[in-house]
Design a protein around this motif. Structure first.
Motif, mmCIF file in Angstrom:
data_model
loop_
_atom_site.group_PDB
_atom_site.id
_atom_site.type_symbol
_atom_site.label_atom_id
_atom_site.label_comp_id
_atom_site.label_asym_id
_atom_site.label_seq_id
_atom_site.Cartn_x
_atom_site.Cartn_y
_atom_site.Cartn_z
ATOM 1 N N UNK A 70 0.944 -1.217 0.134
ATOM 2 C CA UNK A 70 -0.045 -0.082 0.089
ATOM 3 C C UNK A 70 0.973 1.418 0.153
ATOM 4 N N UNK A 71 1.976 1.257 0.761
ATOM 5 C CA UNK A 71 2.787 2.424 0.768
ATOM 6 C C UNK A 71 3.718 2.571 -0.304
ATOM 7 N N UNK A 72 4.564 1.487 -0.736
ATOM 8 C CA UNK A 72 5.436 1.590 -1.690
ATOM 9 C C UNK A 72 4.987 -0.065 -2.769
ATOM 10 N N UNK A 73 5.289 0.291 -3.971
ATOM 11 C CA UNK A 73 5.417 -0.672 -4.893
ATOM 12 C C UNK A 73 6.666 -1.068 -5.207
ATOM 13 N N UNK A 74 6.983 -2.110 -5.265
ATOM 14 C CA UNK A 74 8.541 -2.791 -5.713
ATOM 15 C C UNK A 74 8.464 -2.786 -7.068
ATOM 16 N N UNK A 75 9.798 -2.786 -7.792
ATOM 17 C CA UNK A 75 9.710 -2.811 -9.245
ATOM 18 C C UNK A 75 9.269 -4.318 -9.631
ATOM 19 N N UNK A 76 9.475 -5.396 -8.866
ATOM 20 C CA UNK A 76 9.163 -6.714 -9.230
ATOM 21 C C UNK A 76 8.966 -7.498 -8.011
ATOM 22 N N UNK A 77 7.876 -8.567 -8.167
ATOM 23 C CA UNK A 77 7.588 -9.412 -7.164
ATOM 24 C C UNK A 77 7.413 -10.591 -7.591
ATOM 25 N N UNK A 78 7.762 -11.509 -6.678
ATOM 26 C CA UNK A 78 7.567 -12.791 -6.994
ATOM 27 C C UNK A 78 8.584 -14.087 -6.236
ATOM 28 N N UNK A 79 8.389 -15.233 -6.906
ATOM 29 C CA UNK A 79 7.629 -15.829 -7.874
ATOM 30 C C UNK A 79 6.199 -15.921 -7.327
ATOM 31 N N UNK A 80 5.247 -15.607 -8.399
ATOM 32 C CA UNK A 80 3.804 -15.576 -8.234
ATOM 33 C C UNK A 80 3.431 -16.915 -8.242
ATOM 34 N N UNK A 81 2.276 -17.445 -7.376
ATOM 35 C CA UNK A 81 1.771 -18.712 -7.333
ATOM 36 C C UNK A 81 0.346 -18.623 -7.102
ATOM 37 N N UNK A 82 -0.466 -19.636 -6.898
ATOM 38 C CA UNK A 82 -1.756 -19.822 -7.152
ATOM 39 C C UNK A 82 -2.615 -19.364 -5.930
ATOM 40 N N UNK A 83 -3.913 -19.031 -6.234
ATOM 41 C CA UNK A 83 -4.697 -18.723 -5.114
ATOM 42 C C UNK A 83 -5.311 -19.707 -4.270
ATOM 43 N N UNK A 84 -5.714 -19.489 -2.918
ATOM 44 C CA UNK A 84 -6.542 -20.448 -2.188
ATOM 45 C C UNK A 84 -7.877 -19.911 -1.808
ATOM 46 N N UNK A 85 -8.782 -20.842 -1.379
ATOM 47 C CA UNK A 85 -10.084 -20.180 -1.062
ATOM 48 C C UNK A 85 -10.063 -19.438 0.282
ATOM 49 N N UNK A 86 -8.913 -19.866 1.109
ATOM 50 C CA UNK A 86 -8.672 -18.698 2.334
ATOM 51 C C UNK A 86 -8.636 -17.199 2.162
ATOM 52 N N UNK A 87 -7.582 -17.270 0.658
ATOM 53 C CA UNK A 87 -7.445 -15.751 0.533
ATOM 54 C C UNK A 87 -8.598 -15.068 0.367
ATOM 55 N N UNK A 88 -9.596 -15.585 -0.143
ATOM 56 C CA UNK A 88 -10.699 -14.855 -0.305
ATOM 57 C C UNK A 88 -11.653 -13.964 0.896
ATOM 58 N N UNK A 89 -11.521 -14.934 1.843
ATOM 59 C CA UNK A 89 -11.746 -14.186 3.231
ATOM 60 C C UNK A 89 -10.791 -13.418 3.831
ATOM 61 N N UNK A 90 -9.649 -13.493 3.996
ATOM 62 C CA UNK A 90 -8.644 -12.824 4.502
ATOM 63 C C UNK A 90 -8.781 -11.245 3.660
ATOM 64 N N UNK A 91 -8.912 -11.275 2.306
ATOM 65 C CA UNK A 91 -8.871 -10.266 1.627
ATOM 66 C C UNK A 91 -10.241 -9.260 1.613
ATOM 67 N N UNK A 92 -11.201 -9.609 2.399
ATOM 68 C CA UNK A 92 -12.335 -8.974 2.452
ATOM 69 C C UNK A 92 -12.231 -8.017 3.475
ATOM 70 N N UNK A 93 -11.085 -7.829 4.207
ATOM 71 C CA UNK A 93 -10.887 -6.587 4.963
ATOM 72 C C UNK A 93 -10.573 -5.422 4.451
#
Length: 322
Positions: free
Chosen positions: A101-124
């Motif tokens: 939120x406060x800074x964006x890096x030039x690159x992030x990774x390695x990126x992998x897949x989503x899980x069902x738990x992520x949807x509840x966590x991200x509702x905040x």
């Protein structure tokens, strides 16, 4: 209508029908774009367009699912995250979600897949942007209906690239600037965390290790840096949070599984329970509470007073409640 008009309409009608059919075929082809999830080999389909919503203060934060297998280390961009969540996945391994939120890096990774738990966590968060490599086919409808902006490679191919020096699937990287023009700022961090001076009490904690069946996190206090050194399975993480939270949560078996048939653990982050807050080289017993998915998580001391975090990066490691 005279004879000439009727003849002209008879000539135009077949052409119009042909054009309509071609346009329909083009749209169908355009909606058939598919990506592949590196874990489950399941495609992610194009999401249904939704009407734009009016801005409500801060822009959305960026959440990125990050690989934590040994072949994925060292990761890139972790040091810039405001919050890093660690959760258990199939086979007792771990996976990370980094929130920016406060800074964006030039690159992030390695990126992998989503899980069902992520949807509840991200509702905040308010319609966060979720970058991930894909998801199990049965989970895709839930992702499409979730109040977030899903951005896997098939939706934003220009935002991702492969590192040819690494083996797949541990070589997919994200360029955050391709998804967010600017960092939204601290107002986007609707986590419920509060920051302030260290509370009294606590116990000395030179280090703390958290274990999953096939993964290990160790946090070692550095007084010189005023932060915790992080190692994962003994490998330095290259980032140093000011606060570490060991949050005891309910973990159950979900109905989703990986390509080998291993069921995905579901980490429930709504509810309440025990926690340990590590800051300033000390460990503080705490109680956590998140009454609804749309709410952040509050942390309180045993006497009910608010337990503040140290300013800086926060790591939250979810562990099964005993």
């Amino acid at each position: 209508m005279d004879t000439r008009d009727r003849a002209r309409r008879r000539r135009v009608a077949p052409v119009a029908a042909l054009l309509a059919g071609a346009l329909s075929a083009s749209l169908v082809a355009g909606c058939a774009r598919h990506g592949r999830d590196d874990d489950h080999r399941a495609p992610h389909h194009t999401r249904t367009p939704t009407a734009p919503t009016a801005p409500t203060g801060a822009g959305p934060p960026l959440a990125v699912k990050i690989d934590n297998a040994p072949a994925a280390r060292p990761q890139t961009g972790l040091e810039t995250a405001d919050v890093v969540y660690a959760e258990q996945v199939e086979g007792g391994l771990s996976r990370l979600m980094a929130v920016y939120a406060t800074r964006l890096p030039r690159t992030v990774g390695p990126v992998r897949s989503a899980r069902e738990s992520d949807l509840e966590l991200l509702r905040q968060f308010r319609r966060p942007v979720l970058a991930f490599s894909g998801a199990q086919h049965a989970l895709l409808p839930l992702i499409d209906r979730a109040p977030l902006r899903a951005e896997p490679p098939d939706e934003a191919p220009g935002a991702y690239h492969r590192d040819t020096g690494r083996a797949a699937p541990h070589n997919l990287y994200l360029r955050p600037a391709a998804l967010l023009r600017t960092a939204p700022g601290t107002a986007a961090l609707t986590t419920g965390f509060r920051y302030g001076p260290a509370p009294s009490g606590g116990t000395p904690a030179p280090s703390r290790t958290v274990r999953y069946p096939a993964a290990r996190f160790t946090f070692t206090w550095s007084a010189a840096r005023g932060s915790w050194r992080v190692t994962m399975d003994g490998t330095p993480a290259g980032t140093a949070p000011a606060t570490v939270v060991v949050q005891h949560v309910r973990v159950r078996t979900s109905r989703y599984h990986d390509a080998l048939g291993n069921h995905t653990p579901y980490t429930a982050t709504v509810g309440s329970g025990r926690a340990e807050v590590l800051r300033d080289g000390r460990a503080f017993e705490a109680h956590w509470s998140r009454p609804t998915a749309a709410a952040g998580t509050a942390f309180t001391a045993p006497d009910g007073s608010r337990l503040d975090f140290a300013a800086g990066q926060v790591w939250v490691v979810f562990v099964p409640a005993g």
